[in-house]
Write a protein that holds these residues in place. Structure first.
Motif, PDB file in Angstrom:
ATOM      1  N   ILE A  46      86.309 -12.449 -16.519  1.00 31.34           N
ATOM      2  CA  ILE A  46      87.240 -12.630 -15.388  1.00 31.34           C
ATOM      3  C   ILE A  46      88.542 -11.879 -15.708  1.00 31.34           C
ATOM      4  O   ILE A  46      89.098 -11.173 -14.884  1.00 31.34           O
ATOM      5  CB  ILE A  46      87.526 -14.133 -15.130  1.00 31.34           C
ATOM      6  CG1 ILE A  46      86.370 -14.776 -14.372  1.00 31.34           C
ATOM      7  CG2 ILE A  46      88.862 -14.351 -14.386  1.00 31.34           C
ATOM      8  CD1 ILE A  46      86.265 -14.428 -12.888  1.00 31.34           C
ATOM      9  N   LYS A  49      88.481  -8.460 -14.932  1.00 33.68           N
ATOM     10  CA  LYS A  49      88.404  -8.208 -13.476  1.00 33.68           C
ATOM     11  C   LYS A  49      86.995  -8.011 -12.907  1.00 33.68           C
ATOM     12  O   LYS A  49      86.816  -7.351 -11.885  1.00 33.68           O
ATOM     13  CB  LYS A  49      89.264  -6.973 -13.068  1.00 33.68           C
ATOM     14  CG  LYS A  49      90.675  -7.006 -13.594  1.00 33.68           C
ATOM     15  CD  LYS A  49      91.526  -7.971 -12.791  1.00 33.68           C
ATOM     16  CE  LYS A  49      92.941  -8.053 -13.325  1.00 33.68           C
ATOM     17  NZ  LYS A  49      93.394  -9.362 -13.684  1.00 33.68           N
ATOM     18  N   PHE A  50      85.988  -8.569 -13.575  1.00 34.14           N
ATOM     19  CA  PHE A  50      84.640  -8.516 -12.991  1.00 34.14           C
ATOM     20  C   PHE A  50      84.480  -9.699 -12.034  1.00 34.14           C
ATOM     21  O   PHE A  50      85.153 -10.726 -12.189  1.00 34.14           O
ATOM     22  CB  PHE A  50      83.582  -8.597 -14.096  1.00 34.14           C
ATOM     23  CG  PHE A  50      83.496  -7.350 -14.928  1.00 34.14           C
ATOM     24  CD1 PHE A  50      82.846  -6.216 -14.432  1.00 34.14           C
ATOM     25  CD2 PHE A  50      84.078  -7.294 -16.187  1.00 34.14           C
ATOM     26  CE1 PHE A  50      82.777  -5.051 -15.192  1.00 34.14           C
ATOM     27  CE2 PHE A  50      84.017  -6.133 -16.954  1.00 34.14           C
ATOM     28  CZ  PHE A  50      83.362  -5.017 -16.442  1.00 34.14           C
ATOM     29  N   ASP A  51      83.572  -9.559 -11.035  1.00 35.66           N
ATOM     30  CA  ASP A  51      83.353 -10.716 -10.164  1.00 35.66           C
ATOM     31  C   ASP A  51      82.214 -11.578 -10.711  1.00 35.66           C
ATOM     32  O   ASP A  51      81.504 -11.174 -11.630  1.00 35.66           O
ATOM     33  CB  ASP A  51      83.137 -10.299  -8.696  1.00 35.66           C
ATOM     34  CG  ASP A  51      81.834  -9.558  -8.477  1.00 35.66           C
ATOM     35  OD1 ASP A  51      80.840  -9.854  -9.173  1.00 35.66           O
ATOM     36  OD2 ASP A  51      81.801  -8.660  -7.609  1.00 35.66           O
ATOM     37  N   SER A  52      82.050 -12.771 -10.112  1.00 35.37           N
ATOM     38  CA  SER A  52      81.117 -13.759 -10.670  1.00 35.37           C
ATOM     39  C   SER A  52      79.693 -13.219 -10.787  1.00 35.37           C
ATOM     40  O   SER A  52      79.011 -13.465 -11.787  1.00 35.37           O
ATOM     41  CB  SER A  52      81.087 -15.009  -9.802  1.00 35.37           C
ATOM     42  OG  SER A  52      82.350 -15.571  -9.807  1.00 35.37           O
ATOM     43  N   GLU A  53      79.243 -12.493  -9.750  1.00 33.65           N
ATOM     44  CA  GLU A  53      77.869 -11.992  -9.787  1.00 33.65           C
ATOM     45  C   GLU A  53      77.688 -11.003 -10.948  1.00 33.65           C
ATOM     46  O   GLU A  53      76.698 -11.054 -11.684  1.00 33.65           O
ATOM     47  CB  GLU A  53      77.562 -11.316  -8.452  1.00 33.65           C
ATOM     48  CG  GLU A  53      76.081 -11.262  -8.153  1.00 33.65           C
ATOM     49  CD  GLU A  53      75.822 -10.507  -6.864  1.00 33.65           C
ATOM     50  OE1 GLU A  53      76.579 -10.701  -5.888  1.00 33.65           O
ATOM     51  OE2 GLU A  53      74.864  -9.712  -6.851  1.00 33.65           O
ATOM     52  N   GLU A  54      78.678 -10.122 -11.113  1.00 38.68           N
ATOM     53  CA  GLU A  54      78.599  -9.147 -12.215  1.00 38.68           C
ATOM     54  C   GLU A  54      78.592  -9.878 -13.568  1.00 38.68           C
ATOM     55  O   GLU A  54      77.878  -9.494 -14.490  1.00 38.68           O
ATOM     56  CB  GLU A  54      79.816  -8.208 -12.170  1.00 38.68           C
ATOM     57  CG  GLU A  54      79.808  -7.222 -11.015  1.00 38.68           C
ATOM     58  CD  GLU A  54      81.149  -6.496 -10.880  1.00 38.68           C
ATOM     59  OE1 GLU A  54      81.131  -5.281 -10.619  1.00 38.68           O
ATOM     60  OE2 GLU A  54      82.222  -7.141 -11.012  1.00 38.68           O
ATOM     61  N   ILE A  55      79.392 -10.944 -13.635  1.00 37.96           N
ATOM     62  CA  ILE A  55      79.490 -11.675 -14.909  1.00 37.96           C
ATOM     63  C   ILE A  55      78.154 -12.323 -15.269  1.00 37.96           C
ATOM     64  O   ILE A  55      77.675 -12.210 -16.407  1.00 37.96           O
ATOM     65  CB  ILE A  55      80.620 -12.729 -14.855  1.00 37.96           C
ATOM     66  CG1 ILE A  55      81.969 -12.014 -14.697  1.00 37.96           C
ATOM     67  CG2 ILE A  55      80.608 -13.608 -16.105  1.00 37.96           C
ATOM     68  CD1 ILE A  55      83.150 -12.928 -14.499  1.00 37.96           C
ATOM     69  N   LYS A 100      85.025 -24.950 -11.711  1.00 35.70           N
ATOM     70  CA  LYS A 100      84.501 -24.417 -10.440  1.00 35.70           C
ATOM     71  C   LYS A 100      82.992 -24.663 -10.346  1.00 35.70           C
ATOM     72  O   LYS A 100      82.242 -24.281 -11.252  1.00 35.70           O
ATOM     73  CB  LYS A 100      84.777 -22.906 -10.343  1.00 35.70           C
ATOM     74  CG  LYS A 100      86.266 -22.570 -10.333  1.00 35.70           C
ATOM     75  CD  LYS A 100      86.454 -21.075 -10.202  1.00 35.70           C
ATOM     76  CE  LYS A 100      87.888 -20.654 -10.405  1.00 35.70           C
ATOM     77  NZ  LYS A 100      88.847 -21.155  -9.424  1.00 35.70           N
ATOM     78  N   SER A 106      76.051 -21.421 -11.691  1.00 33.83           N
ATOM     79  CA  SER A 106      75.488 -20.133 -12.101  1.00 33.83           C
ATOM     80  C   SER A 106      75.100 -20.136 -13.579  1.00 33.83           C
ATOM     81  O   SER A 106      74.266 -19.343 -14.003  1.00 33.83           O
ATOM     82  CB  SER A 106      76.460 -18.989 -11.798  1.00 33.83           C
ATOM     83  OG  SER A 106      77.587 -19.095 -12.624  1.00 33.83           O
TER      84      SER A 106
END
Ligand code: DC
Length: 219
Positions: A46, A49-55, A100, A106
């Motif tokens: 995070i 700056k990656f988004d949740s799906e990428e993570i 969250k 996930s």
């Protein structure tokens, strides 16, 4: 409920869960899941700056864990990033991310996929209450905030990080409050958990207690 070959070790930060989990896994030849590292990885990515799906994809496909001499190392594309994850800065982001529901959901399957029939030790906050509700043995390890701060202080010093003891106590108390008062998967012992307060116990003493419980359930 059919019970599976898992020992869950839950408890607040720096309660000694990690050291106990590694010792138990080593002693009984079990695999290990340090679920806190997954939340720390989430926090780390995070920050980048990656988004949740990428993570989630990165954790599934580009991260590997290795256990050597009772130390867990995390590799991202073959680079050892363990020390980047074991900082107070990342612990704070991890704690925030862990409240969250989308993040917890996930990581659920990723955590379940660590299970192997020959045995798994799962270390975290909600291993016995949520992720491995069907574990054969559940342990909840705790200790006073001051003792935990002292242990974390020594641990961080060993990693070459400069930290202030009073800041650590304050951080630990704040994180305890957040982790135990959040709505989702709060840090509470499962009804079936054996509660061990390690404030006045050495790792050897805690291990010996745990060893007896494992022998009773698994052998
Ligand atoms: O155990 P740790 O300090 O590495 O965990 C980092 C953060 O991740 C901690 O603030 C709580 C969160 N966490 C969680 O919510 N559920 C877990 N099973 C493990 C960790």
């Amino acid at each position: 409920m059919k019970k599976i070959n898992v020992i869950t070790i839950d408890g607040p930060s720096a309660s000694g869960k990690g050291a106990l989990s590694r010792r138990v896994a080593h002693n009984f030849g079990f695999d290990i899941l340090d679920s806190g590292l997954l939340y720390r990885l989430f926090g780390h990515f995070i920050n980048l700056k990656f988004d949740s799906e990428e993570i989630v994809n990165k954790i599934k496909n580009e991260i590997t864990f290795s256990l050597k001499n009772e130390i867990i190392n995390v590799f991202f594309q073959d680079i050892n990033i363990t020390n980047n994850l074991r900082t107070e800065k990342i612990a704070k982001v991890a704690s925030k991310m862990s409240s969250k529901s989308a993040v917890r959901e996930s990581l659920f399957n990723i955590q379940r996929n660590f299970y192997i029939e020959t045995g798994l030790v799962a270390d975290g906050r909600d291993m016995g209450t949520v992720v491995f509700k069907d574990a054969k043995l559940k342990i909840f390890l705790t200790a006073s905030p001051e003792i935990r701060a002292k242990r974390r202080y020594l641990e961080l010093q060993n990693l070459g990080q400069e930290v202030n003891m009073l800041d650590l106590i304050a951080d630990i108390k704040e994180r305890d409050l957040k982790d135990s008062s959040r709505k989702l998967s709060p840090l509470i012992p499962d009804d079936e958990a054996h509660i061990i307060d390690s404030s006045d116990m050495s790792l050897e003493e805690v291990f010996s207690l745990t060893e007896n419980l494992v022998k009773k359930e698994f052998i």
